[in-house]
Write a protein that holds these residues in place. Structure first.
Motif, PDB file in Angstrom:
ATOM      1  N   VAL A 101       0.857  -1.178   0.000  1.00 31.77           N
ATOM      2  CA  VAL A 101       0.000   0.000   0.000  1.00 31.77           C
ATOM      3  C   VAL A 101       0.896   1.231   0.000  1.00 31.77           C
ATOM      4  O   VAL A 101       1.771   1.373   0.862  1.00 31.77           O
ATOM      5  CB  VAL A 101      -0.932   0.013   1.232  1.00 31.77           C
ATOM      6  CG1 VAL A 101      -1.845   1.239   1.187  1.00 31.77           C
ATOM      7  CG2 VAL A 101      -1.763  -1.267   1.291  1.00 31.77           C
ATOM      8  N   LEU A 102       0.695   2.103  -0.993  1.00 32.15           N
ATOM      9  CA  LEU A 102       1.491   3.314  -1.153  1.00 32.15           C
ATOM     10  C   LEU A 102       0.604   4.542  -1.033  1.00 32.15           C
ATOM     11  O   LEU A 102      -0.622   4.451  -1.208  1.00 32.15           O
ATOM     12  CB  LEU A 102       2.162   3.328  -2.532  1.00 32.15           C
ATOM     13  CG  LEU A 102       3.215   2.246  -2.809  1.00 32.15           C
ATOM     14  CD1 LEU A 102       3.616   2.267  -4.285  1.00 32.15           C
ATOM     15  CD2 LEU A 102       4.439   2.456  -1.922  1.00 32.15           C
ATOM     16  N   PRO A 103       1.190   5.715  -0.742  1.00 29.52           N
ATOM     17  CA  PRO A 103       0.400   6.942  -0.856  1.00 29.52           C
ATOM     18  C   PRO A 103      -0.216   7.045  -2.241  1.00 29.52           C
ATOM     19  O   PRO A 103       0.287   6.459  -3.204  1.00 29.52           O
ATOM     20  CB  PRO A 103       1.439   8.039  -0.616  1.00 29.52           C
ATOM     21  CG  PRO A 103       2.511   7.386   0.188  1.00 29.52           C
ATOM     22  CD  PRO A 103       2.566   5.966  -0.304  1.00 29.52           C
ATOM     23  N   ARG A 104      -1.257   7.789  -2.346  1.00 32.61           N
ATOM     24  CA  ARG A 104      -2.078   7.817  -3.547  1.00 32.61           C
ATOM     25  C   ARG A 104      -1.273   8.044  -4.831  1.00 32.61           C
ATOM     26  O   ARG A 104      -0.498   8.977  -4.937  1.00 32.61           O
ATOM     27  CB  ARG A 104      -3.124   8.920  -3.414  1.00 32.61           C
ATOM     28  CG  ARG A 104      -4.097   8.992  -4.577  1.00 32.61           C
ATOM     29  CD  ARG A 104      -5.145  10.048  -4.325  1.00 32.61           C
ATOM     30  NE  ARG A 104      -6.049  10.201  -5.455  1.00 32.61           N
ATOM     31  CZ  ARG A 104      -7.031  11.078  -5.476  1.00 32.61           C
ATOM     32  NH1 ARG A 104      -7.240  11.859  -4.437  1.00 32.61           N
ATOM     33  NH2 ARG A 104      -7.815  11.167  -6.532  1.00 32.61           N
ATOM     34  N   ALA A 130       5.154 -10.651   3.517  1.00 31.17           N
ATOM     35  CA  ALA A 130       5.810 -10.148   2.313  1.00 31.17           C
ATOM     36  C   ALA A 130       7.320 -10.153   2.517  1.00 31.17           C
ATOM     37  O   ALA A 130       7.812  -9.774   3.584  1.00 31.17           O
ATOM     38  CB  ALA A 130       5.317  -8.734   2.026  1.00 31.17           C
ATOM     39  N   THR A 131       8.053 -10.582   1.526  1.00 30.45           N
ATOM     40  CA  THR A 131       9.512 -10.572   1.619  1.00 30.45           C
ATOM     41  C   THR A 131      10.059  -9.264   1.059  1.00 30.45           C
ATOM     42  O   THR A 131       9.417  -8.604   0.233  1.00 30.45           O
ATOM     43  CB  THR A 131      10.115 -11.741   0.826  1.00 30.45           C
ATOM     44  OG1 THR A 131       9.861 -11.531  -0.579  1.00 30.45           O
ATOM     45  CG2 THR A 131       9.510 -13.071   1.251  1.00 30.45           C
ATOM     46  N   LEU A 138       3.220   2.117   3.099  1.00 25.81           N
ATOM     47  CA  LEU A 138       2.385   2.308   4.279  1.00 25.81           C
ATOM     48  C   LEU A 138       2.084   0.986   4.970  1.00 25.81           C
ATOM     49  O   LEU A 138       1.929   0.927   6.190  1.00 25.81           O
ATOM     50  CB  LEU A 138       1.071   2.993   3.890  1.00 25.81           C
ATOM     51  CG  LEU A 138       1.193   4.360   3.207  1.00 25.81           C
ATOM     52  CD1 LEU A 138      -0.172   4.858   2.773  1.00 25.81           C
ATOM     53  CD2 LEU A 138       1.868   5.360   4.132  1.00 25.81           C
ATOM     54  N   PHE A 139       1.988  -0.071   4.162  1.00 29.44           N
ATOM     55  CA  PHE A 139       1.625  -1.382   4.699  1.00 29.44           C
ATOM     56  C   PHE A 139       1.904  -2.411   3.621  1.00 29.44           C
ATOM     57  O   PHE A 139       1.838  -2.116   2.421  1.00 29.44           O
ATOM     58  CB  PHE A 139       0.141  -1.406   5.076  1.00 29.44           C
ATOM     59  CG  PHE A 139      -0.314  -2.678   5.752  1.00 29.44           C
ATOM     60  CD1 PHE A 139       0.235  -3.070   6.960  1.00 29.44           C
ATOM     61  CD2 PHE A 139      -1.302  -3.473   5.185  1.00 29.44           C
ATOM     62  CE1 PHE A 139      -0.182  -4.232   7.595  1.00 29.44           C
ATOM     63  CE2 PHE A 139      -1.727  -4.638   5.805  1.00 29.44           C
ATOM     64  CZ  PHE A 139      -1.166  -5.017   7.014  1.00 29.44           C
ATOM     65  N   ILE A 197      -5.397  -0.076   9.173  1.00 32.83           N
ATOM     66  CA  ILE A 197      -3.971  -0.309   8.995  1.00 32.83           C
ATOM     67  C   ILE A 197      -3.494   0.142   7.623  1.00 32.83           C
ATOM     68  O   ILE A 197      -2.318   0.465   7.425  1.00 32.83           O
ATOM     69  CB  ILE A 197      -3.643  -1.809   9.236  1.00 32.83           C
ATOM     70  CG1 ILE A 197      -2.156  -2.009   9.538  1.00 32.83           C
ATOM     71  CG2 ILE A 197      -4.083  -2.667   8.057  1.00 32.83           C
ATOM     72  CD1 ILE A 197      -1.761  -1.548  10.894  1.00 32.83           C
ATOM     73  N   PHE A 198      -4.400   0.186   6.614  1.00 32.77           N
ATOM     74  CA  PHE A 198      -4.008   0.583   5.271  1.00 32.77           C
ATOM     75  C   PHE A 198      -3.670   2.068   5.184  1.00 32.77           C
ATOM     76  O   PHE A 198      -3.028   2.507   4.225  1.00 32.77           O
ATOM     77  CB  PHE A 198      -5.149   0.298   4.288  1.00 32.77           C
ATOM     78  CG  PHE A 198      -5.173  -1.112   3.774  1.00 32.77           C
ATOM     79  CD1 PHE A 198      -4.807  -2.170   4.577  1.00 32.77           C
ATOM     80  CD2 PHE A 198      -5.577  -1.388   2.482  1.00 32.77           C
ATOM     81  CE1 PHE A 198      -4.834  -3.471   4.112  1.00 32.77           C
ATOM     82  CE2 PHE A 198      -5.608  -2.687   1.995  1.00 32.77           C
ATOM     83  CZ  PHE A 198      -5.236  -3.733   2.816  1.00 32.77           C
TER      84      PHE A 198
END
Length: 509
Positions: free
Chosen positions: A242-245, A290-291, A317-318, A483-484
Motif C-alpha cells: 500500500v502506497l500513498p495515492r 511479504a519478503t 504504508l503497509f 492499517i491501510f
C-alpha cells in the motif's frame, strides 16, 4: 450431556467456509463452523480486493471461468453494494508490451460479450492524450494510448464477515479461535471433528457431513486419518503493498517491466494498492509475510509507471501477503494452473475444497452444498443465495438509500462528524443502524478515536458485540482497514487498545 449433532460442520472461516455455512444454513441445515483464528484472517483478507471475471484468463481460453466470474461480479454489485463498487480500469499500451492493440481489443470484446448485460460499462479505445488526462503522472515514454473497461472492487474481509453474519442469523454456530485438531471416525465414515479452543479446552462435535475449507491448510486436516486420502497441493505466495495515492480514480492493469507479469494498481481507502506477486512456496506456513524482494519488485513497478513519484521502502504504508492453493497434480508454470475450485471427496462424509476465487465464492458454496445432498440422505431445497442480499444491503437501490439516509442522519445527529456518518453508511450499508444504537445510548461514543480517521468507540463496540472481533488486529486490519492508512504508531495502537477494552467490558454481565 452429549454434544449436539449437526448436519454439517465446516472447517475454516475464510470466504469459502463462511459462504458454505451461509448457503447450508439458508437451506435449513444445522451448521457449525470452526476457525482456528479470526474469520478471514489469512488468504481471504490478503486478496487484490477485486470482484472480476479475470481478463488474463482469456489468454488460456478459460472462458467458463471468466463467464462465471462476470456473473458473480454482477451478483455482488447487487447483493453487497456497500462492499462492492464498480471500478473503472485503464489499461495503457506501451511499445513492446505483453499484448498488442488488436489482441487487447479482441480480448476486451470477448470480455464484454461474456458479461452480456451484466456489466457496469463497455470497453473503449482511448488516445495517449486521454490516458494522461485520466492519469497525469503516468509514464509517457512509449505510451501509445490504451483502453478503458470496468470491473469491481470489494472489501474482501468484510465480505467474509457478512457471509458469517447471515449464516449465524439463520442458526449456524460460528466459532472463531477454535482449531480442528482431528476428525472423528465411526462406521467407516467421517462423523465429526475434535476441536481445541483458545483456552485449551478440547471438544468433540458430531455431524452427518464435514466440509474442509481450510484453504492452504486443507491437507493438515486429514493428516494421520485412516479414512481420508492424502491431499496434494501446490502453493503460491502473493504480496501486495500500500502506497500513498498514485491513481486518480481509475485502477490500472499494468505489466511488470521485469518479467511482463500482470500487476494491478488500485485506488483503495485513499491510498494505492499495488500487487500482486506469484512465488511458489514449498509448504503452507502459519505466518505468511511479504519478503523484501517481493516488496522491491512491486516498488520497481511503481517507479517505472510513475517515474516522478517516490517509491522506496520508506513510502510503503503497509504490506501483506497470502497463500493461493492450487491443485498439486497440475505441473507447469503457476500462472498456467487453473484457479477453478475443485471439490473432492477425501473420505466418506468428508468433502474438501481446493482452490477457488474470491469472486466466485458464492457459486462454489452452492455447488459444494449441492454435492452434500446424497450424503445427507434427504432432499435439500435449492440454494437461495444468488437472489439474496447480504445483511448490509437489500431494499431500494443503495445509491438512493445513501442519499436519503445521509439527510436523515445529518438531521438526527447534528453534533456528529459528517465524515463519521458517511463512513458508517459506506462501510456497513443498512447495518450502520447497529452502530448508531451505541451513539444513542452514549453520545460520547460518537467521537473519533483518532482525529484524522473516522472510526469511533461506537463502531468498535458493535464490532466486538456482533462481529467476533477480539483483538486490535481484528479491528484495524480486517473490520475497518485502518492499517491501510499508514501512521499506525504507538499512540494510535494505544487508542485502539483502550477502545477494545471498553467494548469488551460492555460484554461482561
Amino acid at each position: 450431556m452429549s454434544p449436539p449433532e449437526y448436519d454439517l460442520i465446516v472447517i475454516g472461516g475464510g470466504i469459502h467456509g463462511c459462504a458454505v455455512a451461509r448457503d447450508a444454513a439458508l437451506r435449513g441445515l444445522r451448521v457449525a463452523l470452526f476457525e482456528r483464528g479470526d474469520l478471514g484472517c489469512a488468504t481471504s483478507s490478503a486478496s487484490t480486493k477485486l470482484a472480476h471475471g479475470g481478463l488474463r484468463y482469456l489468454e488460456t481460453l478459460r472462458l467458463s471461468l471468466v463467464r462465471e466470474g462476470l456473473r458473480e461480479r454482477h451478483h455482488l454489485l447487487h447483493a453487497a453494494p456497500h462492499l462492492t463498487r464498480a471500478l473503472p480500469f485503464l489499461l495503457p499500451l506501451y511499445d513492446g508490451g505483453r499484448w498488442g492493440r488488436w489482441t487487447l481489443r479482441a480480448g476486451l470484446t470477448v470480455y464484454d460479450l461474456l458479461a452480456g448485460g451484466d456489466t457496469p460499462g463497455r470497453h473503449r479505445r482511448i488516445s495517449k492524450e486521454r490516458c494522461l488526462e485520466i492519469e497525469p503522472g503516468l509514464r509517457t515514454e512509449g505510451l501509445g494510448g490504451g483502453f478503458t473497461f470496468f470491473d469491481a472492487q470489494v472489501d474482501d474481509a468484510r465480505l467474509c464477515i457478512e457471509n458469517a453474519l447471515d449464516a449465524a442469523d439463520h442458526g449456524a454456530a460460528i466459532t472463531p479461535r477454535c482449531e480442528v485438531i482431528g476428525l472423528l471416525e465411526a462406521e467407516g465414515r467421517i462423523a465429526g471433528v475434535r476441536t481445541r479452543d483458545s483456552g485449551g479446552a478440547v471438544g468433540e462435535w458430531r455431524s452427518r457431513a464435514v466440509v474442509n475449507c481450510a484453504g492452504p491448510w486443507v491437507a493438515r486436516v486429514s493428516d494421520g486419518q485412516v479414512l481420508a486420502s492424502r491431499v496434494r497441493l501446490r502453493w503460491s505466495r502473493g504480496t501486495h503493498i500500500v502506497l500513498p495515492r498514485r491513481t486518480q480514480g481509475h485502477a490500472l492493469l499494468l505489466t511488470a517491466p521485469q518479467d511482463g507479469r500482470v500487476v494491478f494498481a488500485l485506488p483503495y481507502k485513499g491510498c494505492t494498492l499495488v500487487g500482486t506477486t506469484e512465488v511458489e512456496v514449498r509448504a503452507a506456513t502459519d505466518s505468511v509475510e511479504a519478503t523484501p524482494e517481493e516488496i522491491e519488485y512491486l516498488l520497481e513497478c511503481s517507479r517505472y509507471y510513475w517515474p516522478e513519484q517516490s517509491a522506496s521502502s520508506e513510502d510503503v504504508l503497509f504490506s501483506f501477503a497470502g497463500l493461493r492453493t492450487l491443485p498439486g497434480d497440475e505441473r507447469g508454470p503457476l500462472g498456467r494452473i487453473s484457479r477453478e475450485a475443485r471439490i473432492q471427496e477425501d473420505a466418506p462424509g468428508l468433502l474438501t475444497l481446493v482452490g477457488g476465487k474470491l469472486t466466485t465464492h458464492r457459486a462454489t458454496a452452492e455447488a459444494l452444498v449441492d454435492r452434500l445432498q446424497p450424503r445427507l440422505g434427504e432432499s435439500l431445497p435449492p440454494s437461495s443465495t444468488f437472489l439474496r442480499p447480504l445483511p448490509g444491503a437489500g431494499g431500494p437501490p443503495m445509491n438512493e438509500y445513501f442519499e436519503v439516509a445521509e439527510d436523515l442522519l445529518f438531521e438526527k445527529y447534528p453534533q456528529t462528524d459528517l465524515g463519521v456518518l458517511r463512513h458508517l453508511l459506506g462501510c456497513y450499508g443498512r447495518r450502520h443502524l447497529e452502530v448508531l444504537r451505541h451513539f444513542d445510548r452514549d453520545p460520547s461514543t460518537g467521537r473519533r478515536l483518532e482525529q484524522r480517521h473516522p472510526f469511533t468507540q461506537a463502531e468498535v463496540n458493535m464490532l466486538v458485540e456482533q462481529e467476533w472481533a477480539q483483538s486490535v488486529e481484528d479491528l484495524v486490519r480486517r473490520r475497518t482497514y485502518r492499517i491501510f492508512r499508514g501512521g499506525f504508531d504507538d499512540a494510535a495502537r494505544s487508542a485502539w487498545e483502550k477502545a477494545l477494552s471498553k467494548a469488551q467490558a460492555l460484554l461482561v454481565p
